[in-house]
Design a protein around this motif. Structure first.
Motif, PDB file in Angstrom:
ATOM      1  N   ALA A  37       0.852  -1.183   0.000  1.00  0.00           N
ATOM      2  CA  ALA A  37       0.000   0.000   0.000  1.00  0.00           C
ATOM      3  C   ALA A  37       0.887   1.231   0.000  1.00  0.00           C
ATOM      4  O   ALA A  37       2.090   1.156   0.205  1.00  0.00           O
ATOM      5  N   GLU A  38       0.271   2.387  -0.209  1.00  0.00           N
ATOM      6  CA  GLU A  38       1.025   3.638  -0.199  1.00  0.00           C
ATOM      7  C   GLU A  38       1.428   3.968   1.224  1.00  0.00           C
ATOM      8  O   GLU A  38       0.613   3.965   2.140  1.00  0.00           O
ATOM      9  N   GLU A  39       2.702   4.265   1.416  1.00  0.00           N
ATOM     10  CA  GLU A  39       3.181   4.548   2.756  1.00  0.00           C
ATOM     11  C   GLU A  39       2.888   5.985   3.156  1.00  0.00           C
ATOM     12  O   GLU A  39       2.882   6.886   2.343  1.00  0.00           O
ATOM     13  N   ASP A  40       2.672   6.138   4.435  1.00  0.00           N
ATOM     14  CA  ASP A  40       2.436   7.457   4.998  1.00  0.00           C
ATOM     15  C   ASP A  40       3.751   7.994   5.550  1.00  0.00           C
ATOM     16  O   ASP A  40       4.565   7.246   6.096  1.00  0.00           O
ATOM     17  N   LEU A  41       3.957   9.308   5.427  1.00  0.00           N
ATOM     18  CA  LEU A  41       5.186   9.899   5.941  1.00  0.00           C
ATOM     19  C   LEU A  41       5.303   9.732   7.445  1.00  0.00           C
ATOM     20  O   LEU A  41       6.397   9.755   7.994  1.00  0.00           O
ATOM     21  N   ASN A  42       4.161   9.559   8.108  1.00  0.00           N
ATOM     22  CA  ASN A  42       4.177   9.447   9.562  1.00  0.00           C
ATOM     23  C   ASN A  42       4.364   8.017  10.046  1.00  0.00           C
ATOM     24  O   ASN A  42       4.391   7.770  11.250  1.00  0.00           O
ATOM     25  N   GLU A  43       4.481   7.068   9.125  1.00  0.00           N
ATOM     26  CA  GLU A  43       4.661   5.685   9.535  1.00  0.00           C
ATOM     27  C   GLU A  43       6.030   5.495  10.183  1.00  0.00           C
ATOM     28  O   GLU A  43       7.016   6.131   9.806  1.00  0.00           O
ATOM     29  N   THR A  65       9.454   3.292  11.165  1.00  0.00           N
ATOM     30  CA  THR A  65      10.354   2.449  10.370  1.00  0.00           C
ATOM     31  C   THR A  65       9.894   1.001  10.380  1.00  0.00           C
ATOM     32  O   THR A  65       9.928   0.310   9.357  1.00  0.00           O
ATOM     33  N   VAL A  66       9.443   0.529  11.537  1.00  0.00           N
ATOM     34  CA  VAL A  66       9.005  -0.863  11.662  1.00  0.00           C
ATOM     35  C   VAL A  66       7.781  -1.132  10.786  1.00  0.00           C
ATOM     36  O   VAL A  66       7.696  -2.164  10.107  1.00  0.00           O
ATOM     37  N   GLU A  67       6.821  -0.190  10.774  1.00  0.00           N
ATOM     38  CA  GLU A  67       5.619  -0.367   9.943  1.00  0.00           C
ATOM     39  C   GLU A  67       5.974  -0.426   8.465  1.00  0.00           C
ATOM     40  O   GLU A  67       5.432  -1.232   7.714  1.00  0.00           O
ATOM     41  N   SER A  68       6.889   0.460   8.040  1.00  0.00           N
ATOM     42  CA  SER A  68       7.316   0.448   6.640  1.00  0.00           C
ATOM     43  C   SER A  68       8.046  -0.840   6.301  1.00  0.00           C
ATOM     44  O   SER A  68       7.884  -1.395   5.215  1.00  0.00           O
ATOM     45  N   MET A  69       8.850  -1.332   7.244  1.00  0.00           N
ATOM     46  CA  MET A  69       9.564  -2.599   7.023  1.00  0.00           C
ATOM     47  C   MET A  69       8.588  -3.751   6.844  1.00  0.00           C
ATOM     48  O   MET A  69       8.778  -4.618   5.987  1.00  0.00           O
TER      49      MET A  69
END
Length: 465
Positions: free
Chosen positions: A270-276, A278-282
Protein backbone atom coordinates in the motif's frame (compact mmCIF):
# COMPACT_ATOMS: atom_id res chain seq x y z
CA UNK A 1 3.82 34.37 -23.16
CA UNK A 2 3.91 33.37 -19.48
CA UNK A 3 3.10 29.79 -18.55
CA UNK A 4 0.35 29.08 -16.05
CA UNK A 5 2.93 28.14 -13.38
CA UNK A 6 4.84 31.41 -13.87
CA UNK A 7 1.62 33.39 -13.67
CA UNK A 8 0.50 31.52 -10.55
CA UNK A 9 3.86 32.01 -8.86
CA UNK A 10 3.60 35.78 -9.43
CA UNK A 11 -0.03 35.66 -8.29
CA UNK A 12 0.96 33.99 -4.99
CA UNK A 13 3.79 36.49 -4.43
CA UNK A 14 1.30 39.33 -4.83
CA UNK A 15 -1.07 37.62 -2.40
CA UNK A 16 1.69 37.18 0.20
CA UNK A 17 2.65 40.84 -0.11
CA UNK A 18 -1.00 41.87 0.19
CA UNK A 19 -1.52 39.90 3.42
CA UNK A 20 1.69 41.32 4.91
CA UNK A 21 0.76 44.89 3.93
CA UNK A 22 -0.47 47.61 6.27
CA UNK A 23 -3.96 47.80 4.75
CA UNK A 24 -6.86 48.10 7.14
CA UNK A 25 -8.75 44.90 7.91
CA UNK A 26 -11.77 46.09 5.90
CA UNK A 27 -9.64 46.92 2.85
CA UNK A 28 -7.77 43.62 3.14
CA UNK A 29 -11.03 41.67 3.37
CA UNK A 30 -12.28 43.35 0.19
CA UNK A 31 -9.03 42.66 -1.67
CA UNK A 32 -8.90 39.01 -0.55
CA UNK A 33 -12.36 38.39 -2.02
CA UNK A 34 -10.64 38.43 -5.45
CA UNK A 35 -8.45 35.43 -4.57
CA UNK A 36 -9.36 31.75 -4.67
CA UNK A 37 -9.47 29.83 -1.38
CA UNK A 38 -6.87 27.35 -2.69
CA UNK A 39 -4.39 30.18 -3.38
CA UNK A 40 -4.79 31.47 0.17
CA UNK A 41 -4.31 27.92 1.49
CA UNK A 42 -1.04 27.62 -0.46
CA UNK A 43 0.30 30.85 1.01
CA UNK A 44 -0.39 30.01 4.68
CA UNK A 45 2.94 28.24 5.29
CA UNK A 46 4.85 31.37 4.16
CA UNK A 47 3.13 33.59 6.72
CA UNK A 48 4.13 34.24 10.31
CA UNK A 49 1.78 32.80 12.99
CA UNK A 50 0.54 36.27 13.96
CA UNK A 51 -0.18 37.05 10.29
CA UNK A 52 -2.20 33.86 9.97
CA UNK A 53 -4.22 34.61 13.11
CA UNK A 54 -5.00 38.09 11.78
CA UNK A 55 -5.98 36.53 8.44
CA UNK A 56 -8.36 34.06 10.10
CA UNK A 57 -10.02 36.92 11.99
CA UNK A 58 -10.43 39.02 8.84
CA UNK A 59 -11.79 36.19 6.70
CA UNK A 60 -14.24 34.89 9.27
CA UNK A 61 -15.11 31.33 10.22
CA UNK A 62 -16.95 30.38 7.01
CA UNK A 63 -14.13 31.26 4.63
CA UNK A 64 -11.42 29.97 6.98
CA UNK A 65 -13.22 26.62 6.93
CA UNK A 66 -13.26 26.66 3.10
CA UNK A 67 -9.52 27.43 3.02
CA UNK A 68 -8.62 24.71 5.53
CA UNK A 69 -10.48 22.18 3.37
CA UNK A 70 -7.79 22.69 0.67
CA UNK A 71 -4.87 21.94 3.01
CA UNK A 72 -3.09 18.59 2.76
CA UNK A 73 -2.24 18.78 6.45
CA UNK A 74 -4.38 21.22 8.42
CA UNK A 75 -3.16 19.95 11.81
CA UNK A 76 -0.42 22.56 12.45
CA UNK A 77 -2.75 25.43 11.55
CA UNK A 78 -5.60 24.11 13.70
CA UNK A 79 -3.12 24.01 16.59
CA UNK A 80 -2.85 27.81 16.33
CA UNK A 81 -6.55 28.21 17.13
CA UNK A 82 -8.25 27.91 20.48
CA UNK A 83 -10.36 24.79 20.99
CA UNK A 84 -13.58 26.77 20.61
CA UNK A 85 -12.42 28.49 17.42
CA UNK A 86 -11.10 25.22 15.98
CA UNK A 87 -14.41 23.47 16.70
CA UNK A 88 -16.27 26.37 15.08
CA UNK A 89 -14.15 26.09 11.92
CA UNK A 90 -14.68 22.31 11.71
CA UNK A 91 -18.43 22.77 12.23
CA UNK A 92 -18.58 24.98 9.13
CA UNK A 93 -16.92 22.37 6.90
CA UNK A 94 -18.50 19.67 4.75
CA UNK A 95 -18.55 16.44 6.71
CA UNK A 96 -15.89 14.71 4.58
CA UNK A 97 -13.55 17.71 4.86
CA UNK A 98 -14.19 17.89 8.60
CA UNK A 99 -13.16 14.23 8.96
CA UNK A 100 -9.97 14.83 6.94
CA UNK A 101 -9.01 17.82 9.09
CA UNK A 102 -9.69 15.97 12.33
CA UNK A 103 -7.52 13.06 11.16
CA UNK A 104 -4.58 15.50 10.88
CA UNK A 105 -4.69 16.25 14.64
CA UNK A 106 -3.30 14.37 17.58
CA UNK A 107 -5.81 12.19 19.41
CA UNK A 108 -6.19 14.29 22.56
CA UNK A 109 -6.88 17.57 20.73
CA UNK A 110 -9.15 15.81 18.25
CA UNK A 111 -11.24 14.40 21.11
CA UNK A 112 -11.56 17.85 22.70
CA UNK A 113 -12.65 19.45 19.44
CA UNK A 114 -15.22 16.71 18.72
CA UNK A 115 -16.80 17.41 22.12
CA UNK A 116 -17.31 21.04 21.08
CA UNK A 117 -18.79 20.42 17.62
CA UNK A 118 -22.42 21.34 17.02
CA UNK A 119 -24.83 18.39 17.13
CA UNK A 120 -25.32 18.08 13.35
CA UNK A 121 -21.59 18.13 12.52
CA UNK A 122 -20.83 15.72 15.36
CA UNK A 123 -23.40 13.23 14.02
CA UNK A 124 -22.08 13.58 10.47
CA UNK A 125 -18.48 13.00 11.58
CA UNK A 126 -19.44 9.94 13.63
CA UNK A 127 -21.38 8.60 10.62
CA UNK A 128 -18.32 8.83 8.35
CA UNK A 129 -16.09 7.33 11.04
CA UNK A 130 -18.43 4.33 11.24
CA UNK A 131 -17.23 3.17 7.80
CA UNK A 132 -13.94 1.48 6.96
CA UNK A 133 -11.44 3.61 5.05
CA UNK A 134 -11.94 1.57 1.87
CA UNK A 135 -15.74 1.94 1.86
CA UNK A 136 -17.61 4.57 -0.15
CA UNK A 137 -19.37 5.78 2.98
CA UNK A 138 -16.08 7.08 4.39
CA UNK A 139 -15.63 9.42 1.39
CA UNK A 140 -19.13 10.89 1.11
CA UNK A 141 -20.44 14.27 2.23
CA UNK A 142 -23.79 15.11 3.81
CA UNK A 143 -23.89 18.45 1.97
CA UNK A 144 -26.75 17.96 -0.50
CA UNK A 145 -30.33 19.02 -1.28
CA UNK A 146 -33.12 16.52 -0.68
CA UNK A 147 -36.88 16.96 -1.27
CA UNK A 148 -39.99 14.72 -1.22
CA UNK A 149 -41.64 13.49 -4.40
CA UNK A 150 -45.12 14.72 -3.42
CA UNK A 151 -44.28 18.44 -3.74
CA UNK A 152 -45.45 20.80 -6.46
CA UNK A 153 -42.90 22.62 -8.65
CA UNK A 154 -43.39 25.82 -6.64
CA UNK A 155 -42.98 23.98 -3.32
CA UNK A 156 -39.87 22.25 -4.61
CA UNK A 157 -38.34 25.62 -5.55
CA UNK A 158 -39.08 27.03 -2.11
CA UNK A 159 -37.52 23.95 -0.47
CA UNK A 160 -34.45 24.27 -2.69
CA UNK A 161 -33.99 27.92 -1.70
CA UNK A 162 -34.44 27.07 1.99
CA UNK A 163 -31.86 24.25 1.97
CA UNK A 164 -29.38 26.11 -0.26
CA UNK A 165 -28.54 28.34 2.70
CA UNK A 166 -26.90 25.36 4.42
CA UNK A 167 -25.94 23.13 1.47
CA UNK A 168 -24.11 24.36 -1.62
CA UNK A 169 -24.13 21.17 -3.71
CA UNK A 170 -27.28 22.18 -5.57
CA UNK A 171 -26.64 21.16 -9.19
CA UNK A 172 -28.53 17.92 -8.54
CA UNK A 173 -31.55 17.70 -6.22
CA UNK A 174 -32.24 14.29 -4.74
CA UNK A 175 -35.75 13.03 -4.21
CA UNK A 176 -37.16 10.62 -1.59
CA UNK A 177 -40.58 9.02 -1.25
CA UNK A 178 -43.01 9.08 1.67
CA UNK A 179 -40.86 6.49 3.48
CA UNK A 180 -37.72 8.64 3.00
CA UNK A 181 -36.27 6.10 0.57
CA UNK A 182 -34.34 7.17 -2.51
CA UNK A 183 -36.74 7.88 -5.37
CA UNK A 184 -34.66 9.67 -8.03
CA UNK A 185 -32.93 12.92 -8.90
CA UNK A 186 -33.68 16.26 -10.57
CA UNK A 187 -31.24 18.37 -12.55
CA UNK A 188 -31.27 21.94 -11.22
CA UNK A 189 -31.78 23.34 -14.73
CA UNK A 190 -34.89 21.19 -15.22
CA UNK A 191 -36.41 22.50 -12.00
CA UNK A 192 -35.63 26.12 -12.86
CA UNK A 193 -37.25 25.99 -16.31
CA UNK A 194 -40.25 23.87 -15.22
CA UNK A 195 -43.61 25.64 -15.35
CA UNK A 196 -46.15 25.55 -12.53
CA UNK A 197 -48.35 23.37 -14.70
CA UNK A 198 -45.71 20.62 -14.70
CA UNK A 199 -45.73 17.87 -12.10
CA UNK A 200 -42.58 17.17 -10.13
CA UNK A 201 -42.79 13.54 -11.26
CA UNK A 202 -42.32 14.61 -14.88
CA UNK A 203 -38.83 16.01 -14.25
CA UNK A 204 -37.57 13.32 -11.83
CA UNK A 205 -34.99 10.92 -13.28
CA UNK A 206 -35.97 7.58 -11.77
CA UNK A 207 -32.96 5.78 -13.28
CA UNK A 208 -30.36 8.16 -11.84
CA UNK A 209 -27.35 6.02 -10.72
CA UNK A 210 -26.43 5.48 -7.09
CA UNK A 211 -23.83 3.78 -4.89
CA UNK A 212 -24.16 1.73 -1.71
CA UNK A 213 -22.41 2.95 1.41
CA UNK A 214 -20.60 -0.35 2.10
CA UNK A 215 -19.23 -0.78 -1.44
CA UNK A 216 -15.44 -0.72 -1.80
CA UNK A 217 -14.08 2.48 -3.33
CA UNK A 218 -11.85 0.56 -5.76
CA UNK A 219 -14.92 -1.21 -7.14
CA UNK A 220 -16.80 2.07 -7.67
CA UNK A 221 -14.27 4.46 -9.20
CA UNK A 222 -14.72 3.26 -12.78
CA UNK A 223 -18.53 3.28 -12.46
CA UNK A 224 -18.47 6.84 -11.11
CA UNK A 225 -16.23 7.99 -13.98
CA UNK A 226 -18.49 6.33 -16.54
CA UNK A 227 -21.56 8.32 -15.47
CA UNK A 228 -19.60 11.61 -15.32
CA UNK A 229 -22.16 13.26 -13.02
CA UNK A 230 -21.34 16.12 -10.65
CA UNK A 231 -22.47 13.92 -7.77
CA UNK A 232 -24.01 10.53 -7.02
CA UNK A 233 -26.16 9.56 -4.02
CA UNK A 234 -24.83 7.02 -1.52
CA UNK A 235 -27.56 4.76 -0.15
CA UNK A 236 -27.82 2.59 2.94
CA UNK A 237 -28.87 -1.05 2.65
CA UNK A 238 -32.44 0.14 3.44
CA UNK A 239 -32.43 2.42 0.39
CA UNK A 240 -32.16 5.72 2.28
CA UNK A 241 -29.72 8.47 1.29
CA UNK A 242 -26.73 8.53 3.62
CA UNK A 243 -24.81 11.18 1.66
CA UNK A 244 -23.40 11.94 -1.78
CA UNK A 245 -20.10 11.53 -3.62
CA UNK A 246 -19.06 14.69 -5.48
CA UNK A 247 -16.71 15.08 -8.45
CA UNK A 248 -13.99 16.45 -6.15
CA UNK A 249 -14.35 13.33 -3.99
CA UNK A 250 -13.88 11.22 -7.12
CA UNK A 251 -10.67 13.08 -8.04
CA UNK A 252 -9.33 12.42 -4.55
CA UNK A 253 -10.35 8.75 -4.72
CA UNK A 254 -8.62 8.30 -8.09
CA UNK A 255 -5.51 10.03 -6.75
CA UNK A 256 -5.46 7.70 -3.73
CA UNK A 257 -6.00 4.67 -5.96
CA UNK A 258 -3.12 5.75 -8.22
CA UNK A 259 -0.93 6.22 -5.17
CA UNK A 260 -1.69 2.71 -3.95
CA UNK A 261 -1.15 1.24 -7.42
CA UNK A 262 2.15 3.07 -7.73
CA UNK A 263 3.20 1.66 -4.37
CA UNK A 264 2.24 -1.82 -5.54
CA UNK A 265 4.26 -1.34 -8.72
CA UNK A 266 7.20 -0.89 -6.38
CA UNK A 267 6.46 -4.19 -4.68
CA UNK A 268 4.74 -2.69 -1.62
CA UNK A 269 1.31 -3.55 -0.25
CA UNK A 270 0.00 0.00 0.00
CA UNK A 271 1.02 3.64 -0.20
CA UNK A 272 3.18 4.55 2.76
CA UNK A 273 2.44 7.46 5.00
CA UNK A 274 5.19 9.90 5.94
CA UNK A 275 4.18 9.45 9.56
CA UNK A 276 4.66 5.69 9.54
CA UNK A 277 7.34 4.27 11.78
CA UNK A 278 10.35 2.45 10.37
CA UNK A 279 9.01 -0.86 11.66
CA UNK A 280 5.62 -0.37 9.94
CA UNK A 281 7.32 0.45 6.64
CA UNK A 282 9.56 -2.60 7.02
CA UNK A 283 6.53 -4.85 7.54
CA UNK A 284 5.07 -3.65 4.23
CA UNK A 285 8.26 -4.06 2.23
CA UNK A 286 9.98 -7.09 3.78
CA UNK A 287 7.63 -9.89 2.60
CA UNK A 288 8.08 -8.88 -1.04
CA UNK A 289 11.82 -8.46 -0.62
CA UNK A 290 12.12 -11.94 0.92
CA UNK A 291 10.19 -13.47 -1.99
CA UNK A 292 12.30 -11.55 -4.50
CA UNK A 293 15.47 -12.62 -2.68
CA UNK A 294 14.68 -16.28 -3.30
CA UNK A 295 13.74 -15.55 -6.92
CA UNK A 296 17.05 -13.71 -7.28
CA UNK A 297 18.84 -16.75 -5.86
CA UNK A 298 17.12 -18.87 -8.50
CA UNK A 299 18.32 -16.51 -11.23
CA UNK A 300 21.87 -16.65 -9.83
CA UNK A 301 21.71 -20.44 -9.70
CA UNK A 302 20.68 -20.58 -13.34
CA UNK A 303 23.59 -18.27 -14.26
CA UNK A 304 25.86 -20.64 -12.33
CA UNK A 305 24.65 -23.52 -14.48
CA UNK A 306 26.14 -21.76 -17.49
CA UNK A 307 29.62 -21.21 -16.00
CA UNK A 308 31.04 -23.40 -18.75
CA UNK A 309 29.74 -20.96 -21.38
CA UNK A 310 31.41 -17.99 -19.67
CA UNK A 311 34.65 -19.97 -19.17
CA UNK A 312 34.86 -20.92 -22.86
CA UNK A 313 33.51 -17.62 -24.28
CA UNK A 314 33.95 -14.77 -21.75
CA UNK A 315 32.76 -12.11 -24.22
CA UNK A 316 29.12 -13.21 -23.82
CA UNK A 317 28.98 -11.84 -20.28
CA UNK A 318 29.48 -8.31 -21.67
CA UNK A 319 26.00 -8.34 -23.19
CA UNK A 320 24.07 -10.12 -20.43
CA UNK A 321 22.77 -6.94 -18.78
CA UNK A 322 21.50 -5.59 -22.12
CA UNK A 323 19.39 -8.69 -22.80
CA UNK A 324 18.10 -8.77 -19.19
CA UNK A 325 17.23 -5.07 -19.15
CA UNK A 326 15.35 -5.18 -22.46
CA UNK A 327 13.38 -8.26 -21.38
CA UNK A 328 12.44 -6.53 -18.12
CA UNK A 329 11.41 -3.34 -19.91
CA UNK A 330 9.21 -5.18 -22.41
CA UNK A 331 7.60 -7.26 -19.66
CA UNK A 332 6.81 -4.16 -17.62
CA UNK A 333 5.24 -2.46 -20.66
CA UNK A 334 3.00 -5.48 -21.32
CA UNK A 335 2.13 -5.61 -17.63
CA UNK A 336 1.06 -1.94 -17.55
CA UNK A 337 -1.13 -2.38 -20.64
CA UNK A 338 -2.73 -5.56 -19.27
CA UNK A 339 -3.51 -4.05 -15.86
CA UNK A 340 -5.15 -1.04 -17.53
CA UNK A 341 -7.27 -3.28 -19.78
CA UNK A 342 -8.31 -5.50 -16.86
CA UNK A 343 -9.33 -2.41 -14.85
CA UNK A 344 -11.48 -0.96 -17.62
CA UNK A 345 -13.06 -4.06 -19.13
CA UNK A 346 -14.34 -7.52 -18.29
CA UNK A 347 -12.52 -9.65 -20.85
CA UNK A 348 -13.79 -12.93 -22.20
CA UNK A 349 -11.45 -15.88 -22.78
CA UNK A 350 -11.20 -15.11 -26.50
CA UNK A 351 -10.33 -11.45 -25.80
CA UNK A 352 -7.66 -12.49 -23.29
CA UNK A 353 -6.10 -14.81 -25.83
CA UNK A 354 -6.23 -12.00 -28.39
CA UNK A 355 -4.43 -9.66 -25.95
CA UNK A 356 -1.71 -12.26 -25.30
CA UNK A 357 -1.17 -12.79 -29.04
CA UNK A 358 -1.14 -9.05 -29.69
CA UNK A 359 1.52 -8.45 -27.01
CA UNK A 360 3.55 -11.38 -28.40
CA UNK A 361 3.38 -9.86 -31.89
CA UNK A 362 4.45 -6.46 -30.57
CA UNK A 363 7.33 -8.11 -28.68
CA UNK A 364 8.36 -9.99 -31.83
CA UNK A 365 8.21 -6.89 -34.05
CA UNK A 366 10.11 -4.69 -31.60
CA UNK A 367 12.54 -7.51 -30.91
CA UNK A 368 13.23 -7.96 -34.63
CA UNK A 369 14.03 -4.25 -35.08
CA UNK A 370 16.28 -4.18 -32.01
CA UNK A 371 17.83 -7.55 -32.99
CA UNK A 372 18.86 -6.20 -36.41
CA UNK A 373 20.34 -3.09 -34.77
CA UNK A 374 22.17 -5.30 -32.29
CA UNK A 375 23.57 -7.48 -35.07
CA UNK A 376 24.98 -4.46 -36.95
CA UNK A 377 26.35 -2.48 -33.99
CA UNK A 378 27.69 -5.36 -31.88
CA UNK A 379 29.25 -7.11 -34.88
CA UNK A 380 31.40 -4.04 -35.55
CA UNK A 381 32.09 -3.51 -31.84
CA UNK A 382 33.18 -7.11 -31.22
CA UNK A 383 35.47 -7.09 -34.27
CA UNK A 384 37.27 -3.85 -33.47
CA UNK A 385 37.27 -3.83 -29.67
CA UNK A 386 37.29 -7.54 -28.78
CA UNK A 387 39.61 -8.74 -31.52
CA UNK A 388 37.38 -11.38 -33.16
CA UNK A 389 37.40 -11.93 -36.90
CA UNK A 390 34.41 -10.61 -38.85
CA UNK A 391 32.70 -14.02 -39.14
CA UNK A 392 32.89 -14.86 -35.45
CA UNK A 393 32.06 -11.28 -34.45
CA UNK A 394 28.82 -11.31 -36.39
CA UNK A 395 27.97 -14.84 -35.20
CA UNK A 396 28.22 -13.65 -31.58
CA UNK A 397 26.22 -10.50 -32.41
CA UNK A 398 23.58 -12.62 -34.17
CA UNK A 399 23.31 -14.85 -31.11
CA UNK A 400 22.82 -11.80 -28.88
CA UNK A 401 20.21 -10.42 -31.30
CA UNK A 402 18.40 -13.77 -31.45
CA UNK A 403 18.38 -14.02 -27.66
CA UNK A 404 17.03 -10.48 -27.51
CA UNK A 405 14.15 -11.31 -29.87
CA UNK A 406 13.29 -14.55 -28.05
CA UNK A 407 13.50 -12.96 -24.59
CA UNK A 408 11.33 -10.01 -25.64
CA UNK A 409 8.61 -12.26 -27.06
CA UNK A 410 8.55 -14.49 -23.98
CA UNK A 411 8.68 -11.49 -21.62
CA UNK A 412 5.73 -9.88 -23.43
CA UNK A 413 3.71 -13.07 -22.90
CA UNK A 414 4.81 -13.37 -19.26
CA UNK A 415 3.97 -9.70 -18.60
CA UNK A 416 0.46 -10.34 -19.94
CA UNK A 417 -0.30 -13.76 -18.48
CA UNK A 418 0.80 -13.09 -14.88
CA UNK A 419 -1.61 -10.19 -14.18
CA UNK A 420 -4.40 -12.17 -15.88
CA UNK A 421 -3.71 -15.08 -13.53
CA UNK A 422 -3.76 -12.82 -10.46
CA UNK A 423 -6.98 -11.20 -11.68
CA UNK A 424 -8.52 -14.64 -12.18
CA UNK A 425 -7.83 -15.67 -8.57
CA UNK A 426 -9.15 -12.29 -7.33
CA UNK A 427 -5.80 -10.86 -6.31
CA UNK A 428 -5.03 -7.27 -7.30
CA UNK A 429 -2.95 -7.64 -10.51
CA UNK A 430 -0.91 -4.58 -9.56
CA UNK A 431 0.91 -6.72 -6.98
CA UNK A 432 2.20 -8.91 -9.83
CA UNK A 433 4.38 -6.14 -11.12
CA UNK A 434 7.49 -4.05 -10.68
CA UNK A 435 10.29 -6.06 -9.08
CA UNK A 436 8.38 -9.35 -9.40
CA UNK A 437 7.89 -9.19 -13.16
CA UNK A 438 11.44 -7.92 -13.64
CA UNK A 439 12.87 -10.84 -11.66
CA UNK A 440 10.76 -13.39 -13.55
CA UNK A 441 11.88 -11.89 -16.86
CA UNK A 442 15.50 -11.93 -15.69
CA UNK A 443 15.13 -15.68 -15.27
CA UNK A 444 13.62 -16.00 -18.75
CA UNK A 445 16.35 -13.84 -20.32
CA UNK A 446 19.22 -15.67 -18.61
CA UNK A 447 18.01 -19.08 -19.76
CA UNK A 448 17.37 -17.79 -23.29
CA UNK A 449 20.66 -15.93 -23.68
CA UNK A 450 23.05 -18.48 -22.23
CA UNK A 451 21.10 -21.38 -23.67
CA UNK A 452 21.41 -20.00 -27.21
CA UNK A 453 25.07 -19.12 -26.62
CA UNK A 454 25.79 -22.70 -25.55
CA UNK A 455 23.88 -24.33 -28.42
CA UNK A 456 24.84 -22.00 -31.29
CA UNK A 457 28.24 -20.50 -30.47
CA UNK A 458 29.92 -23.36 -28.61
CA UNK A 459 28.20 -26.60 -29.64
CA UNK A 460 27.49 -25.74 -33.29
CA UNK A 461 30.29 -23.35 -34.32
CA UNK A 462 32.89 -24.18 -31.61
CA UNK A 463 33.78 -20.52 -30.98
CA UNK A 464 36.12 -20.01 -28.03
CA UNK A 465 37.48 -16.88 -26.39
Amino acid sequence: MKTFNDSKSQHLEELEALISSSLSEKELEDRLSDYHDNDIAEILEKLMPQERLRLYRILGVDRTAEIFAYLDDAGPYMEELSLEKAANVVSHMDSDDAVDVLEDMDESRKAEIVKRLDHETSEDVKLLWSYDDDEIGSCMTTNYICIHNDLTIRQAMRELIRQAGENDNISTIYVVDEQDKYYGAIDLKDLIVARDTYTLESIISRSYPYLLDNEKTDDCVDRIKEYAEDSLPVLTQEGKIAGIITSSDVVEMVDDAMGDDYAKLGGLTAEEDLNETTVESMKKRLPWLVALLFLGMLVSSVVGMFEAVVAVLPVVICFQSMVLDMAGNVGTQSLAVTIRVLMDENLKAKQKLGLILKEARIGLANGFVLGVMTLAVLGIYIHFFKGYDWGHAFLIAACVGGALITAMVISSIVGTVIPMFFHKIHVDPAVASGPLITTVNDLVAVITYYGLSLIILIDMFHIAG
